[in-house]
Design a protein around this motif. Structure first.
Motif, PDB file in Angstrom:
ATOM      1  N   TYR A 197       0.786  -0.959  -0.057  1.00 11.10           N
ATOM      2  CA  TYR A 197       0.205   0.031   0.014  1.00 11.10           C
ATOM      3  C   TYR A 197       0.711   1.269  -0.071  1.00 11.10           C
ATOM      4  CZ  TYR A 197      -3.799   3.108   0.896  1.00 11.10           C
ATOM      5  OH  TYR A 197      -4.878   4.173   0.956  1.00 11.10           O
ATOM      6  N   VAL A 205      -2.072  -4.649   2.164  1.00  8.06           N
ATOM      7  CA  VAL A 205      -3.345  -4.960   2.702  1.00  8.06           C
ATOM      8  C   VAL A 205      -3.954  -6.193   3.098  1.00  8.06           C
ATOM      9  CG1 VAL A 205      -6.011  -3.941   2.737  1.00  8.06           C
ATOM     10  CG2 VAL A 205      -4.176  -2.485   2.484  1.00  8.06           C
ATOM     11  N   ARG A 217      -6.300  -4.187  -2.362  1.00  8.81           N
ATOM     12  CA  ARG A 217      -6.768  -2.950  -2.082  1.00  8.81           C
ATOM     13  C   ARG A 217      -7.921  -2.298  -2.354  1.00  8.81           C
ATOM     14  NH1 ARG A 217      -1.093  -1.523  -3.392  1.00  8.81           N
ATOM     15  NH2 ARG A 217      -1.597   0.159  -5.022  1.00  8.81           N
TER      16      ARG A 217
END
Length: 426
Positions: A197, A205, A217
């Motif tokens: 991320y 994530v 994500r």
């Protein structure tokens, strides 16, 4: 007056000293579970969830006193010194009275790991799938992992805290990612690729609210918004093992986007081809109706021809009888001649009608042959169009099947990656 004021001042001073001590006590007190001994026995939660191509069953049993102690509001008091940096999550995760629960879960998942011969990445996915299988329910209060497991529900904070606790105890480099702007929490797992991320120190994530791929994500909220802010990274334990299959997840999600676009494209093509086939079908029906009509007309002409020929043949029989009667002197030659001329005229009339019927038949037959040739040619065109349509449908269904697998079985990452490779010919 002085005798009254002095005791009052002493009382105020004593109260201030007490409050100050109480204040500093709260500043230094961390959230912790105090067992509620009014509850005895154990509480058990049973879990059944899918993973890869199978089903996993887990059973967790904890002392009721610990569970209800965790539910006590006072056990979750958050000191001001921790509210700012969110480090209280570590206290919620790591309260020592929860270790028995963690051990039970990890003993059972480790058994699955050994019997299914799972890789390190697959074991992360197993733990994530377990937590994702827990019912999502939004709660305003913070909850200990033991409450989430035994209560069998939790929100993003609760479920992420539980998963982070399981991962760090299994030796993984995992943290909590707190998105304060979005009021959302996920788990971060260390990766070494582009799936990390942004601005999250190399952590990818793991969404816990529902079944999801590790590193995916693309989570969106009910209003359609997605994660955009820089998360606060909260450490709740230590570990070194990282997640290395992010590139496979990227390939799977890329294929999902491709499949989604292709499904829409093929659906549009299918609609057009369906309309064309329906129009061609109507044309074929028109041909078939006309051919059927011509068949009926030909049958009528043949029937008429046969009837007239039968009548003519009957005249021929009468003429034979007339000849026989003449030869037997049953009638005079004059009678014979008159009768013969009448029969001959009748015969000629029937034969003329028979020939007209035959001409009609031949005309209908020629028209039928011409029309049937057109019909056959058009049917060949229709068949080619239908084959093309069927191929489009089959291609569309292939994309739909894989797309549905991708969105419904994120716990089957390795299989789906192989499926994507096969679908793309790699």
């Amino acid at each position: 007056m002085k005798k009254i004021i002095i005791p009052l001042l002493l009382a105020v001073i004593i109260i201030l000293i007490s409050c100050t001590g109480y204040y500093f006590f709260f500043l230094s007190t961390n959230p912790h579970i105090t067992p509620d001994d009014t509850y005895t026995g154990n509480l058990t939660a049973e879990y059944t969830f899918p993973f890869k191509d199978g089903i996993v069953n887990l059973s967790v049993s904890v002392p009721a006193s610990v569970y209800y102690g965790a539910q006590n509001t006072e056990s979750k008091y958050l000191p001001y010194t921790k509210a700012g940096d969110l480090s209280f999550y570590a206290d919620l995760t790591n309260d020592p009275l929860q270790e028995e629960m963690y051990t039970q879960i990890l003993d059972q998942t480790e058994t699955v790991r050994q019997s299914w011969d799972l890789t390190d990445d697959e074991y992360i996915e197993l733990l994530a799938t377990f937590v994702q299988s827990i019912n999502y329910s939004s709660e305003s209060d913070f909850r200990y992992p033991i409450e989430t497991v035994i209560g069998e529900f939790g929100d993003c904070d609760d479920k992420s805290t539980l998963l982070a606790g399981l991962l760090t105890r299994s030796g993984y480099n995992a943290v909590l990612l707190i998105f304060e702007e979005e009021s959302h929490a996920t788990v971060g797992i260390r990766t070494n690729d582009s799936t990390a991320y942004p601005n999250a120190e190399g952590y990818s994530v793991i969404e816990t609210t529902d079944y999801s791929y590790v590193t995916d994500r693309s989570f969106t909220f009910e209003d359609g918004a997605s994660l955009n802010s820089t998360p606060v990274i909260v450490s709740v334990g230590t570990g070194d093992t990282t997640y290395t299959s992010g590139y496979q997840v990227e390939a799977i999600l890329a294929y999902k986007d491709t499949a989604d676009a292709k499904i829409d494209q093929l659906a549009s093509e299918t609609d057009t081809k369906t309309g064309n086939l329906e129009s061609m079908g109507d044309t074929l029906t028109g041909y078939e109706t006309r051919l059927t009509s011509l068949e009926s007309l030909m049958n009528t002409a043949v029937s008429s021809y046969n009837s007239y020929i039968d009548l003519a043949n009957a005249i021929t029989k009468e003429q034979k009888k007339l000849n026989s009667d003449l030869n037997a002197n049953k009638i005079s030659y004059t009678e014979y001649s008159l009768e013969w001329e009448a029969l001959e005229a009748e015969y000629a009339g029937y034969m003329e009608l028979a020939n007209e019927a035959l001409d009609e038949y031949n005309a209908y037959y020629d028209e039928y042959q011409t029309l049937y040739a057109e019909y056959t040619s058009y049917y060949s065109t229709y068949s080619s169009a239908y084959t093309d349509y069927s191929g489009t449908i089959e291609l569309q269904n292939g994309y739909v099947d894989i797309y549905n697998l991708i969105i419904t079985e994120p716990y089957n990452r390795a299989y789906l990656y192989r499926t994507v490779l096969e679908a793309t010919g790699l």
